[in-house]
Design an enzyme around this catalytic site. Structure first.
Site, PDB file in Angstrom:
ATOM      1  N   HIS A   3      53.321  65.171  64.647  1.00 21.14           N
ATOM      2  CA  HIS A   3      54.684  64.957  64.199  1.00 21.14           C
ATOM      3  C   HIS A   3      55.371  66.306  64.910  1.00 21.14           C
ATOM      4  CE1 HIS A   3      53.811  62.634  60.564  1.00 21.14           C
ATOM      5  NE2 HIS A   3      53.025  63.576  59.740  1.00 21.14           N
TER       6      HIS A   3
ATOM      7  N   HIS B  67      46.952  65.952  63.199  1.00 15.08           N
ATOM      8  CA  HIS B  67      47.861  65.084  62.484  1.00 15.08           C
ATOM      9  C   HIS B  67      49.220  65.687  62.427  1.00 15.08           C
ATOM     10  CE1 HIS B  67      49.272  62.009  59.292  1.00 15.08           C
ATOM     11  NE2 HIS B  67      49.959  63.100  58.957  1.00 15.08           N
ATOM     12  N   GLU B  68      49.367  67.038  62.296  1.00 14.33           N
ATOM     13  CA  GLU B  68      50.442  67.635  62.167  1.00 14.33           C
ATOM     14  C   GLU B  68      51.192  67.899  63.458  1.00 14.33           C
ATOM     15  OE1 GLU B  68      52.258  68.073  59.413  1.00 14.33           O
ATOM     16  OE2 GLU B  68      50.692  67.254  58.228  1.00 14.33           O
TER      17      GLU B  68
END
Length: 290
Positions: free
Chosen positions: A47, A43-44
């Site tokens: 980003h 997920h990170e």
């Protein structure tokens, strides 16, 4: 603890995270904890890689006991469009991964329980981060959208108020859980405290963003030699405070000043406004800066 790098991004394992891994391993749950944090890392990374594609510098990704954070230089000066793309990348990546895992569950016999857990983790990670509260991705997306319609400070104020309302809902749910079952749901209380504290922090730093935006635009204009410009028309009696709140990251501003009969008085650049601000103050009239 610093470990390796992923696409040039430093990966940091928080000491509390390492302790949590050890604790859950001793309880026989180490495998599930690693699954959860692999989902958080993915997920990170979404980003971070999106930010890098938009020419931002990503210093590191730190895995924490209850999530992760990608530290991106200059994110506070990002335009609304870039902020939406970066914030949306995480939930989108989690949902794509969940879809891949779901399809794999139909083919990989014997891995159903673990894959099912991994699927649920990614879906919940995406849905939780889409809650419209700061500093979650959903709150950042909503703030960036509202900032396009007005100004960043007001957008932050609105989303922080939503965050506080959600805090009350979480506390209410925890209270209902206690009254109905006699047990205290600490997770709801911790989430409520987290959203409240984070909201206060976001509100406190929002006021400094306009100054950071100008420094960022000045550097960008000097580096590229050109920048998109917007024009604002203001009455000479308008306060400087109200004018600068209209400034957005993507544009350099020219302010046309008119009198009460809408006759032209002069034009002032964004640079001139910031140069005069220390002496004149936010509550001076824009007409006095010509």
């Amino acid at each position: 603890m610093r470990t390796g790098r992923i696409h040039g991004i430093q990966l940091v394992l928080n000491h509390w995270f390492l302790g949590l891994i050890l604790l859950f391993t001793l309880m026989g749950l180490g495998g599930k904890v690693l699954v959860v944090f692999s989902a958080v890392l993915f997920h990170e990374l979404a980003h971070a890689l999106t930010a890098m594609a938009l020419d931002f510098t990503v210093r590191e990704i730190e895995l924490l006991p209850f999530g992760g954070v990608a530290r991106i230089d200059g994110l506070g000066q990002a335009g609304s469009g870039d902020e939406i793309k970066i914030a949306a990348a995480g939930p989108a990546a989690s949902l794509v991964l969940a879809a891949v895992v779901y399809l794999s569950m139909q083919k990989l016999i014997g891995w159903g329980e673990l894959l099912g857990f991994y699927y649920e983790v990614n879906v919940m990670l995406a849905l939780f981060n889409l809650i419209p509260a700061l500093p979650l991705d959903g709150g950042r997306i909503l703030r960036a959208y509202l900032a396009r319609q007005g100004n960043y400070n007001r957008a932050t104020h609105i989303v922080v108020r939503i965050s506080y309302f959600l805090c009350l809902i979480l506390v209410g749910l925890a209270g209902y859980s206690y009254l109905s079952s006699g047990t205290i749901n600490l997770t709801l209380f911790i989430a409520a405290v987290f959203l409240y504290v984070a909201g206060k922090k976001e509100q406190a730093v929002a006021g400094f963003r306009t100054l950071r935006l100008f420094a960022h635009k000045k550097a960008k204009l000097q580096r590229q030699g050109l920048m998109m410009t917007r024009q604002i028309t203001a009455l000479e009696t308008a306060r400087v405070k109200d004018v600068v709140q209209c400034f957005q990251a993507e544009y350099y501003y020219m302010v046309v000043v008119v009198d009460g009969k809408l006759r032209f008085c002069g034009m002032i650049t964004e640079t001139k406004i910031w140069e005069e601000l220390p002496e004149r103050g936010l509550y001076s009239r824009i007409g006095d800066l010509i």
